[in-house]
Scaffold this active site. Structure first.
Site, PDB file in Angstrom:
ATOM      1  N   ASP A  26       0.887  -1.153   0.000  1.00 17.35           N
ATOM      2  CA  ASP A  26       0.000   0.000   0.000  1.00 17.35           C
ATOM      3  C   ASP A  26       0.939   1.220   0.000  1.00 17.35           C
ATOM      4  O   ASP A  26       2.131   1.081   0.330  1.00 17.35           O
ATOM      5  CB  ASP A  26      -0.839  -0.063   1.285  1.00 17.35           C
ATOM      6  CG  ASP A  26      -1.571   1.221   1.560  1.00 17.35           C
ATOM      7  OD1 ASP A  26      -2.215   1.750   0.645  1.00 17.35           O
ATOM      8  OD2 ASP A  26      -1.497   1.704   2.708  1.00 17.35           O
TER       9      ASP A  26
ATOM     10  N   ASP B  26       0.007   5.037   0.959  1.00 11.94           N
ATOM     11  CA  ASP B  26      -0.221   5.963   2.059  1.00 11.94           C
ATOM     12  C   ASP B  26      -0.235   5.199   3.396  1.00 11.94           C
ATOM     13  O   ASP B  26      -1.095   4.349   3.604  1.00 11.94           O
ATOM     14  CB  ASP B  26      -1.569   6.661   1.814  1.00 11.94           C
ATOM     15  CG  ASP B  26      -2.029   7.468   3.001  1.00 11.94           C
ATOM     16  OD1 ASP B  26      -1.181   7.916   3.784  1.00 11.94           O
ATOM     17  OD2 ASP B  26      -3.260   7.655   3.147  1.00 11.94           O
TER      18      ASP B  26
ATOM     19  N   GLY C 119      -7.331   4.418   2.672  1.00 13.36           N
ATOM     20  CA  GLY C 119      -7.535   3.353   1.688  1.00 13.36           C
ATOM     21  C   GLY C 119      -8.843   3.493   0.924  1.00 13.36           C
ATOM     22  O   GLY C 119      -9.171   2.654   0.094  1.00 13.36           O
TER      23      GLY C 119
ATOM     24  N   SER D 145      -4.812   5.654  -4.710  1.00  6.31           N
ATOM     25  CA  SER D 145      -4.589   7.086  -4.966  1.00  6.31           C
ATOM     26  C   SER D 145      -4.245   7.338  -6.431  1.00  6.31           C
ATOM     27  O   SER D 145      -3.305   6.756  -6.975  1.00  6.31           O
ATOM     28  CB  SER D 145      -3.457   7.616  -4.092  1.00  6.31           C
ATOM     29  OG  SER D 145      -3.165   8.942  -4.485  1.00  6.31           O
TER      30      SER D 145
HETATM   31  P1  B16 Z   1      -6.309  10.403  -4.186  1.00  6.38           P
HETATM   32  P2  B16 Z   1      -3.688   4.238  -0.323  1.00  6.38           P
HETATM   33  C1  B16 Z   1      -5.492   6.209  -0.465  1.00  6.38           C
HETATM   34  O1  B16 Z   1      -4.172   5.762  -0.632  1.00  6.38           O
HETATM   35  C2  B16 Z   1      -5.582   7.038   0.804  1.00  6.38           C
HETATM   36  O2  B16 Z   1      -5.353   6.216   1.938  1.00  6.38           O
HETATM   37  C3  B16 Z   1      -6.965   7.635   0.917  1.00  6.38           C
HETATM   38  O3  B16 Z   1      -7.054   8.428   2.076  1.00  6.38           O
HETATM   39  C4  B16 Z   1      -7.251   8.477  -0.342  1.00  6.38           C
HETATM   40  O4  B16 Z   1      -8.566   9.022  -0.304  1.00  6.38           O
HETATM   41  C5  B16 Z   1      -7.085   7.592  -1.558  1.00  6.38           C
HETATM   42  O5  B16 Z   1      -5.775   7.051  -1.593  1.00  6.38           O
HETATM   43  C6  B16 Z   1      -7.328   8.351  -2.854  1.00  6.38           C
HETATM   44  O6  B16 Z   1      -6.301   9.296  -3.036  1.00  6.38           O
HETATM   45  O7  B16 Z   1      -7.315  11.436  -3.798  1.00  6.38           O
HETATM   46  O8  B16 Z   1      -4.890  10.893  -4.188  1.00  6.38           O
HETATM   47  O9  B16 Z   1      -6.691   9.707  -5.463  1.00  6.38           O
HETATM   48  O10 B16 Z   1      -3.796   4.054   1.158  1.00  6.38           O
HETATM   49  O11 B16 Z   1      -4.571   3.292  -1.117  1.00  6.38           O
HETATM   50  O12 B16 Z   1      -2.279   4.257  -0.810  1.00  6.38           O
HETATM   51 MG    MG Z   2      -2.740   3.161   3.469  1.00  8.49          MG
END
Ligand code: B16
Ligand code: MG
Length: 225
Positions: A9, A11, A46, A118
């Site tokens: 993962d 974030d 996530g 993300s």
């Molecule tokens: P974005 P991960 C996720 O990353 C984040 O944990 C989540 O808080 C966020 O809303 C999501 O990505 C979307 O991100 O707005 O940059 O597309 O934990 O899957 O790495």
């Molecule tokens: Mg994460």
């Protein structure tokens, strides 16, 4: 006997962008009269951008008054703020132990994948100087269902040409652990509050090839008995 791939993962595992997501969402939520705290932020880890907004609106009882067009505009504004905050990311923003682990995996020919929902993942890996370390990054833009659905982890396995049963996934969010478990991979959780992780570590500092390999052998020798 060893795993063929380790799928990360982003974030909360590779770098800590959760607080930056929080700052951006907090500003957007305030503009529409909603207060959010770190506890709400925990539930957004996530979860995709649009699903995060839906949760924030539900928390503020504003689901009815904000239509789809306004939601798209708010999500766009949140992303613009978030991208601005990302400009401070540097190679030293990589969480402890991760750069060393990536090196150890390469030395042992273990494939490395990314399963982040993300849409900013490629730009974040670039800013961290890690893009070259990942053999395959699943494309969040092609994913229909956020974690806890296993879709993003399965896409990473497919891109790496490995079967989920031969992989370990690493996550810091409950939704992510559920996604890994549903994909058929072994799950490693980073944190103290996570449930159902096959292995739970308190910090990325504890991650190493030795730790992951020992965990893999333990799980597979138990299955063989
Ligand atoms: P974005 P991960 C996720 O990353 C984040 O944990 C989540 O808080 C966020 O809303 C999501 O990505 C979307 O991100 O707005 O940059 O597309 O934990 O899957 O790495
Ligand atoms: Mg994460």
């Amino acid at each position: 006997m060893k795993p063929q791939a380790i799928i990360f993962d982003l974030d909360g595992v590779v770098t800590d962008t959760a607080h930056l997501h929080f700052l951006a969402w907090q500003r957007i939520a305030r503009e529409i009269g909603i207060d959010i705290d770190e506890q709400i932020n925990e539930q957004l880890k996530g979860i995709s951008r649009m699903d995060s907004l839906a949760r924030i609106l539900r928390h503020g009882g504003a689901e009815q008054r904000i239509d789809q067009q306004q939601r798209l505009r708010l999500a766009e504004q949140k992303n613009a703020l978030y991208v601005e905050l990302l400009q401070d990311l540097r190679p030293d923003s990589v969480l402890p132990g991760i750069a060393e682990l990536l090196e150890q995996l390469h030395t042992r020919d273990i494939r490395v994948g990314l399963a982040s929902v993300s849409l900013n993942a490629p730009r974040i890996l670039d800013a961290l100087g890690l893009a070259i370390q990942f053999d395959f990054c699943a494309d969040a833009g092609k994913i229909k269902r956020s974690k806890p659905d296993p879709e993003i982890f399965l896409a990473a396995c497919e891109g790496l040409s490995v079967s989920p049963v031969n992989c370990i996934g690493i996550e810091d969010a409950q939704a992510g652990i559920e996604a890994i478990n549903a994909s058929g991979m072994l799950s490693v959780g980073i944190g103290t509050q996570l449930k159902h992780a096959d292995l739970l570590l308190t910090s990325t500092k504890e991650l190493s090839w030795t730790c992951l390999h020992t965990f893999w052998l333990t799980k597979h020798s138990k299955q063989a008995v």
